[in-house]
Design a protein around this motif. Structure first.
Motif, short mmCIF file in Angstrom:
data_model
loop_
_atom_site.label_atom_id
_atom_site.label_comp_id
_atom_site.label_asym_id
_atom_site.label_seq_id
_atom_site.Cartn_x
_atom_site.Cartn_y
_atom_site.Cartn_z
N THR A 414 4.27 3.74 -5.61
CA THR A 414 4.25 3.70 -4.15
C THR A 414 3.98 5.09 -3.58
OG1 THR A 414 5.91 1.97 -4.28
CG2 THR A 414 5.56 2.96 -2.13
N ASP A 441 -0.43 0.65 -5.74
CA ASP A 441 0.72 -0.13 -5.29
C ASP A 441 0.62 -0.20 -3.77
OD1 ASP A 441 3.57 -0.69 -4.49
OD2 ASP A 441 3.88 -0.63 -6.65
N ASP A 442 1.56 0.38 -3.06
CA ASP A 442 1.46 0.54 -1.61
C ASP A 442 1.23 2.02 -1.33
OD1 ASP A 442 1.81 -2.04 -0.35
OD2 ASP A 442 3.86 -2.00 -1.11
N GLU A 448 -4.80 7.42 -2.34
CA GLU A 448 -4.61 6.53 -3.48
C GLU A 448 -4.95 7.20 -4.81
OE1 GLU A 448 -6.59 3.76 -0.33
OE2 GLU A 448 -6.36 5.93 -0.66
N ARG A 478 -6.28 -3.26 -6.44
CA ARG A 478 -5.29 -3.93 -7.29
C ARG A 478 -5.78 -5.31 -7.76
NH1 ARG A 478 0.20 -2.66 -8.06
NH2 ARG A 478 1.50 -4.40 -8.77
N ARG A 500 5.41 -4.71 -7.40
CA ARG A 500 5.44 -5.24 -6.04
C ARG A 500 6.20 -6.57 -5.95
NH1 ARG A 500 1.33 -6.63 -3.52
NH2 ARG A 500 1.86 -5.70 -1.50
N GLU A 503 6.28 -9.13 -2.81
CA GLU A 503 5.64 -8.61 -1.60
C GLU A 503 4.27 -9.25 -1.38
OE1 GLU A 503 5.64 -4.41 -2.17
OE2 GLU A 503 7.81 -4.23 -1.93
N GLN A 506 0.01 -5.30 1.34
CA GLN A 506 -0.19 -3.96 0.78
C GLN A 506 -0.55 -3.03 1.94
OE1 GLN A 506 -3.74 -3.22 -1.63
NE2 GLN A 506 -2.52 -2.05 -3.09
N ASN A 512 -1.78 -3.28 7.11
CA ASN A 512 -1.29 -4.23 6.11
C ASN A 512 -2.42 -5.16 5.67
OD1 ASN A 512 1.37 -3.38 5.91
ND2 ASN A 512 2.03 -4.60 7.66
N ASP A 517 0.68 -10.45 -5.67
CA ASP A 517 0.37 -10.37 -7.10
C ASP A 517 0.39 -11.73 -7.77
OD1 ASP A 517 0.13 -7.65 -6.83
OD2 ASP A 517 2.01 -7.15 -7.85
#
Length: 540
Positions: A414, A441-442, A448, A478, A500, A503, A506, A512, A517
């Motif tokens: 993250t 991830d986030d 990134e 991802r 994740r 969730e 992302q 968002n 996943d």
């Protein structure tokens, strides 16, 4: 998230029950008790101006970037009848569009008053009325699963239950999506009041270190508090492990919980039990815990049973309970044992617990995004493991005994969180997986590539220094990384998508993006001709 009926409370009455050590509240420079404002009737408390409702006291506190007092006009539009803030906030209110629209109360540190005032106004835990037995679970890993286990066991015992946690909030059968592990204090107290109004028998709550640090459970007294474990996480907030420990330990003070159940599998657990200022029951779940480690309850005779394990929970007076969990990993044995001992500590008879466990198998309840099985061949699993210890435990749990089978992991880290754990996680994955696919991830507002670079560095250094056979790849975004993992998987392999869990969004640069996943893994498996378990439980 609020009870249907709230008995109005005068401001003076709400303040009268507060601890004298809390900050003094004034209005126009004089104590509130000497002002007509004391007769003001309150039916709620809000710290988010958007959530303010008629009859609320809006408590405007400083935020990371803006002061809550800047949004007082919005709170007034929602129905707030007074604002409590600090001196800086009072000046902002006076200079803003809400000036003279409502009384402005001032205190030095209004944040300290949010929980106690919420408890007083919502009457969330009255001493003279029936209310849910409240369980709180803290620790680095296992909080969510343990609360689900507690609720499943209580339901097996015939109780109606509530839940406050990372994945969802439940008030009986009604589900409310959750955005924080522990909501803000006014929501916590209003939820507890709602559960009491609905006649729920018990409720379980995840209590994160953020919740303790930011006062989200101030004014809450837990009937039973439980501790899972402590490993590196959230050091971006706490700075070091000692500070992280101290925040967790505060839950086991006499004013926070009536009894604590502490897992003492390592030094942190033993220290937690020793630091508690209230009554404590200890639990040892690791047969390899340090020699001489004693506990009130111990887990023994762990045996594989399908994907999960059978075990014996042995306690005082020769009590021996035969329990099991269908979830993979011995860490779920620890979670199940902690849930069982916490329920026993609330006063449930061991024989009743044994009958309920045997009849209903409560520790096999599916926990969304926690070791969630998506397919069998290959084994496709989605898990929330997002710190070094959780990643190690999860990778160890998913390794199949079949000769030639491989573990392929997809994960990242993250953004804007503890950077020091990134290479540690990369190295752990390289040691325990056959193929490591590092992805996003986030990222939040962090670059990134920089995040991936930190994880990759740890993985590649471990491969080099330890002569590991692991293949390390970088694939992004991802969804493409998940596709790459499935494309190289055979029926005997395991594809683990970690970090994740449940969730469904992302966050990248403040936006968002829909990403689940479980959905991505199921879709990739289907595209490559593999069968997927149905239904794949997804939360909206």
């Amino acid at each position: 998230m609020r009870p249907r009926h709230v008995q109005p409370v005068s401001l003076a009455a709400a303040l009268g029950g507060l601890d004298a050590a809390l900050p003094t509240i004034t209005v126009d420079g004089a104590p509130v008790r000497d002002s007509p404002v004391g007769s003001l009737q309150l039916t709620g408390v809000a710290v988010d101006s958007r959530a303010a409702a008629p009859g609320d006291l809006y408590i405007a506190v400083p935020g990371a970037q803006r002061h809550g007092a800047e949004f007082t006009a919005q709170a007034v539009a929602g129905g707030a009848v007074a604002v409590l803030t600090d001196a800086e906030g009072a000046a902002l209110v006076g200079a803003g569009p809400a000036a003279s629209a409502l009384p402005v109360l001032v205190a030095e540190r209004p944040r300290l008053l949010v929980g106690p005032l919420s408890a007083a106004v919502f009457a969330s835990q009255p001493a003279d009325a029936a209310r849910p037995v409240l369980f709180g679970v803290t620790g680095t890993n296992g909080k969510t699963t343990t609360t689900y286990f507690i609720n499943a066991l209580l339901r097996a015992l015939g109780r109606t239950t509530g839940l406050i946690g990372t994945i969802e909030i439940l008030a009986g059968a009604e589900a409310i999506p959750s955005t924080l592990t522990t909501p803000e204090s006014p929501q916590v107290h209003s939820l507890l009041a709602l559960m009491r109004e609905r006649g729920l028998g018990a409720a379980a709550m995840e209590v994160s270190s953020h919740a303790l640090e930011y006062g989200r459970v101030d004014g809450v007294v837990f009937d039973v508090a439980g501790f899972t474990n402590l490993t590196q996480d959230h050091l971006d907030l706490h700075g070091d492990m000692e500070s992280y420990f101290a925040v967790k330990a505060s839950l086991f003070g006499a004013g926070r919980s009536r009894v604590g159940v502490v897992t003492v599998d390592d030094e942190w657990g033993a220290r937690m039990a020793a630091a508690a200022t209230g009554p404590v029951v200890t639990l040892r779940t690791d047969p390899d815990a340090p020699a001489g480690a004693s506990a009130d309850w111990t887990v023994e005779a762990i045996e594989p049973a399908g994907l999960g394990h059978r075990f014996t929970l042995r306690g005082p007076g020769g009590t021996a309970l035969a329990l099991s969990t269908g979830l993979p990993g011995t860490f779920n044995v620890s979670n199940a044992a902690l849930a069982a001992v916490m329920v026993l500590a609330s006063g449930v008879d061991p024989e009743d617990l044994q009958r309920a466990a045997a009849a209903h198998d409560p520790f096999t309840v599916q926990v969304p995004g926690r070791m969630q099985l998506i397919s069998d061949a290959p084994t496709g699993i989605v898990d929330f493991a997002h710190n070094p210890d959780a990643l190690v435990r999860t990778l160890a749990a998913v390794r199949r005994p079949d000769p030639g089978s491989r573990v392929i992991i997809v994960f990242g880290a993250t953004g804007q969180r503890d950077e020091t754990k990134r290479p540690i996680m990369g190295a752990a994955a390289a040691r325990l997986a056959d193929v490591v696919i590092v992805t996003d991830d986030d990222p939040h507002d962090e670059d990134e590539e920089q995040i991936r670079r930190g994880v990759l560095a740890g993985a590649r250094e471990a491969v080099r220094a330890e002569n590991l056979a692991c293949e390390v790849l970088e694939v992004f975004p991802r969804a493409e990384a998940i596709e790459a993992a499935v494309a190289m998987a055979g029926e005997r392999d395991t594809v683990l998508v970690a970090g994740r869990g449940h969730e469904v969004w992302q966050e990248i640069k403040g936006v968002n993006h829909a990403l689940d996943d479980r959905v991505e893994l199921a879709a990739s498996l289907t595209r490559h001709g593999f069968s997927v378990r149905t239904p794949v439980a997804i939360e909206s």
